[in-house]
Enzyme design. Sequence first.
Site, short mmCIF file in Angstrom:
data_model
loop_
_atom_site.label_atom_id
_atom_site.label_comp_id
_atom_site.label_asym_id
_atom_site.label_seq_id
_atom_site.Cartn_x
_atom_site.Cartn_y
_atom_site.Cartn_z
N HIS A 120 0.85 -1.19 0.00
CA HIS A 120 0.00 0.00 0.00
C HIS A 120 0.89 1.25 0.00
O HIS A 120 1.67 1.45 0.93
CB HIS A 120 -0.90 0.02 1.24
CG HIS A 120 -2.03 -0.96 1.18
ND1 HIS A 120 -2.42 -1.72 2.26
CD2 HIS A 120 -2.85 -1.32 0.17
CE1 HIS A 120 -3.44 -2.49 1.91
NE2 HIS A 120 -3.71 -2.26 0.65
N TYR A 157 3.79 0.20 4.84
CA TYR A 157 4.48 -0.97 5.40
C TYR A 157 3.57 -2.21 5.42
O TYR A 157 3.45 -2.89 6.43
CB TYR A 157 5.03 -0.68 6.79
CG TYR A 157 5.67 0.68 6.93
CD1 TYR A 157 6.52 1.17 5.92
CD2 TYR A 157 5.43 1.49 8.03
CE1 TYR A 157 7.10 2.43 6.03
CE2 TYR A 157 6.02 2.74 8.15
CZ TYR A 157 6.85 3.21 7.14
OH TYR A 157 7.43 4.45 7.25
N HIS A 158 2.98 -2.51 4.27
CA HIS A 158 2.11 -3.67 4.13
C HIS A 158 2.57 -4.60 3.02
O HIS A 158 1.76 -5.02 2.18
CB HIS A 158 0.66 -3.23 3.84
CG HIS A 158 0.04 -2.42 4.93
ND1 HIS A 158 -1.07 -1.61 4.73
CD2 HIS A 158 0.36 -2.28 6.24
CE1 HIS A 158 -1.41 -1.02 5.86
NE2 HIS A 158 -0.55 -1.40 6.80
N PRO A 159 3.84 -4.98 2.94
CA PRO A 159 4.28 -5.86 1.86
C PRO A 159 3.61 -7.23 1.98
O PRO A 159 3.45 -7.77 3.07
CB PRO A 159 5.79 -5.95 2.06
CG PRO A 159 6.01 -5.65 3.51
CD PRO A 159 4.95 -4.65 3.86
#
Length: 549
Positions: free
Chosen positions: A294, A467-469
Amino acid sequence: MEHEVDYLIVGAGSAGCVLANRLSADPRNSVLLLEAGGKDTNPWIHVPVGYFKTMHDPELDWCYRTEPDDNVAGRRIDWPRGKVLGGSSSLNGLLYVRGQREDYDRWAELGNRGWRYADVLPHFKKSEDQERGADAYHGVGGPLKVSDLRLRRPIADHFIAAAQDIGIPLNPDYNGAAQEGVGYFQQTAYKGFRWSTAKGFLKPARDRANLRVETRAQACRVLFEGNAAVGVEYLQGGERKTARARVEVILASGAIGSPQLLQLSGIGPAKLLQSVGVPVRLDLPGVGRNLQDHLQVRLVFRTRERTLNDEVNHPLRKAWIGVQYALWRTGPLTLAASQVAIFTRSSPGADRPDIQFHMQPLSADKPGQGAHPFSAFTASVCQLRPFSRGSVELRSADPLQYPAIRANYLSDERDHPVVIGGIKVARRIAAAPSLAPHIVSEFVPGAQYQSDAELLDAARQFSQSIYHPAGTCKMGHDLSRDPLAVVDERLRVHGVARLRVVDASIMPELVSGNTNAPVIMIAEKAADMILEDRTLSPVSRFEHAEART
């Protein structure tokens, strides 16, 4: 030194701590949990706003960075990931968001049986200890504390009212019957303290005789005998050690660590492995592909009304913040990453919410940095389901060298109108009657950006990761139909036996929201599946894995 257990889990993060708890609940199962980082003893981990201190600290954070990306003005984007017990649940912004029911129904439609919303909802509820009580969508008594915010500020109330001014409905529970709307976030906290998976799941299990936790244990590769995973080689205290698993090896190292470890073990795209000198065990092209994240475009508005910027920049008010927290566990030190959530549509033609807002009653140049010296708030907007895809690839056979992370943000043109539309929605909210009188000006990106082309350029310049890998060990039932699949619907790695991946990397498509709650759900569901499969003998498990290839 060699440990031998039934289940060997690599990574004590959001998923690994859940797995360790659930698998060791049966005293007949022995479990070893390996964590590359240290113990969660840093006091800032347990203070909700402590992510301002722990993020970018190499003692607690892997401090990953993407490769330079032409799609975001050639910048390298910081990607903090937890390197400590609890993983990123010990460093994140504490926001509890499950996503949309359509996300999980879509996973099932892609061939992943058992992953519809109706299938996963019981696992969300099983984890939860919901402050508001139990209902059709929420549970109580679980290990994960979920609570309402302990901090409110007037500018946030104005923002909520302004969203309603432009037709966004008030929604007090975006994790309930429907996600769409505006309301306050809920957080993984309890009585003013962070509630990580290390605290909620691992700590209650630490005294079990059948659970062993090793910290400062950097996994190097998975060990195999024939087609079956039998252990892990790791570094600890300068020594190379091994641990063996009688039943399964489970990778729970996250969307960067898990594909990296598979590639180091010879499982991945053959050409890549050969180029870095890793012997190819299995040519599995999807390992490290399908990377999604995101990207948030951060809008900052200067205000007439005082915000948290004024509190943290004033010595006496800053001291009072400390007093509030020390005496009552209230005030700004209980702040989650954002106060207000909006899930809405970037355009009237969107069939369901495709953008999310994170509103904070403060502002800074980037997350984790000091507040601006003026009154302001931040309204970050992200595209919930980006089309752009990136990759995680080894640079060398050295397990201590970070892989190359290529996010490829905004590389797919289908993302452009959604991002542009998100900025326009943010400006409509700022111009609404309930908020406009409190705003002085748009500080970032600024009123000079007006046309669609200029707004896209602003997105390229003024954006950061949330920080949503996810997605780098994609779940897919059938390799012939989905050549990028890495694990099947029971999270078993295709083509080998006794090896699973359980973390955000298995998501075939990114969920519509923050990823911590879905990862905990994935681990809950995986634990149930692992325990169900325990009834199969090692021989039948091996034969079953071969049949899947």
